[in-house]
Design an enzyme around this catalytic site. Structure first.
Site, PDB file in Angstrom:
ATOM      1  N   ASP A 147       0.863  -1.265  -0.137  1.00  0.00           N
ATOM      2  CA  ASP A 147       0.006  -0.142  -0.093  1.00  0.00           C
ATOM      3  C   ASP A 147       0.954   1.437  -0.017  1.00  0.00           C
ATOM      4  O   ASP A 147       1.910   1.204   0.473  1.00  0.00           O
ATOM      5  CB  ASP A 147      -0.757   0.149   1.421  1.00  0.00           C
ATOM      6  CG  ASP A 147      -1.981  -1.109   1.157  1.00  0.00           C
ATOM      7  OD1 ASP A 147      -2.367  -1.436  -0.049  1.00  0.00           O
ATOM      8  OD2 ASP A 147      -2.467  -1.259   2.054  1.00  0.00           O
ATOM      9  N   ASP A 161      -7.223  -1.871  -4.205  1.00  0.00           N
ATOM     10  CA  ASP A 161      -8.165  -1.396  -3.116  1.00  0.00           C
ATOM     11  C   ASP A 161      -9.333  -0.364  -3.860  1.00  0.00           C
ATOM     12  O   ASP A 161     -10.309  -0.605  -3.606  1.00  0.00           O
ATOM     13  CB  ASP A 161      -7.624  -0.751  -2.106  1.00  0.00           C
ATOM     14  CG  ASP A 161      -6.535  -1.714  -1.239  1.00  0.00           C
ATOM     15  OD1 ASP A 161      -6.785  -2.914  -1.383  1.00  0.00           O
ATOM     16  OD2 ASP A 161      -5.856  -1.159  -0.537  1.00  0.00           O
TER      17      ASP A 161
END
Length: 200
Positions: A147, A161
Site C-alpha cells: 500500500d 483497493d
C-alpha cells in the site's frame, strides 16, 4: 366452428421463422471480453504502481503530495483492504481466490455492460492484491500487500483497493436500480436488454 381468423394473425402464424416480418430484438452481446480487458488494465496498473512504490519509497518516510493531506507512504499490509483483518492473511488469500472464480463464472453469461465494468474493477483489484499474497514476502498465502497512497485520515491503500471499492459501489447501485447482469431491468424485462444491444 369457423376457422376464420384476421389476416394479420394468419400471416403471423404461417410466416417463415427464418424471415419474420417483425423480428424480435436481438439480445445484447455477452460482456466477458469487456470484463477481462478492464480487469487486465487494472491489474497491470496496480502491479506497475506497486513496483514503482517499492523501488522509490522508504517505509516510514512519506513523500508529501498536497501537504500532509495527500502523501505517498509505503506500507506492507498483511490484512485486507485498508489494513483490516491483519491477522488473517491466509484466509483473505482464499477469499480472494473465491472472488476471482465467482466473478469469472458470472461473467461468462453476463450481457450488461455496466455489470461488466463493475465486475471488471472488482476482478482486477482482487487479482492485484492476490498476486502480492502469493508472491511477496513472507511467503505464499502469507504475502503482505503493498500500500502506498495516504489521503487524510483514511488508511493507506493502493490501486487494487480503489478498484475493488469503486466496483463494489457500482454493483450496489446497479442492484438498487434494478439492473440485472443479463442486461434486463426489473419491471421492464427485455426492453432494456434490447436497448443495450442496439446501443452497441
Amino acid at each position: 366452428m369457423s376457422d376464420d381468423r384476421p389476416p394479420e394473425e394468419s400471416q403471423a402464424d404461417t410466416a417463415d421463422p427464418a424471415n419474420p416480418t417483425t423480428p424480435s430484438p436481438s439480445p445484447a452481446p455477452r460482456r466477458l471480453p469487456v470484463l477481462l480487458a478492464l480487469a487486465a488494465v487494472v491489474l497491470g496498473l496496480d502491479l506497475l504502481t506497486k513496483t514503482l512504490a517499492v523501488a522509490h519509497l522508504t517505509p516510514g518516510d512519506p513523500v508529501p503530495i498536497i501537504g500532509d493531506f495527500a502523501r505517498l507512504s509505503l506500507v506492507r499490509n498483511p490484512g485486507a483492504a485498508f489494513s483490516m483483518a491483519t491477522g488473517m492473511t491466509w484466509l483473505l488469500t482464499l477469499v480472494a481466490v473465491a472472488v476471482v472464480i465467482g466473478v469469472i463464472r458470472i461473467g461468462r453469461t453476463m450481457r450488461s455492460l455496466w455489470w461488466a465494468i463493475g465486475l471488471g474493477l472488482v476482478l482486477g483489484g482482487a487479482l492485484g492484491n492476490l498476486v502480492d499474497r502469493l508472491f511477496r514476502a513472507p511467503g505464499p498465502l502469507q504475502g503482505h500487500v503493498v500500500d502506498f497512497v495516504a489521503i487524510g485520515w483514511w488508511p493507506v491503500f493502493n490501486v487494487a483497493d480503489s478498484a475493488i471499492v469503486c466496483g463494489a459501489i457500482s454493483l450496489v447501485v446497479l442492484t438498487l436500480f434494478g439492473f440485472e447482469p443479463n442486461g434486463t431491468r426489473v419491471g421492464r424485462g427485455e426492453q432494456d436488454s434490447a436497448s443495450e444491444g442496439s446501443a452497441t
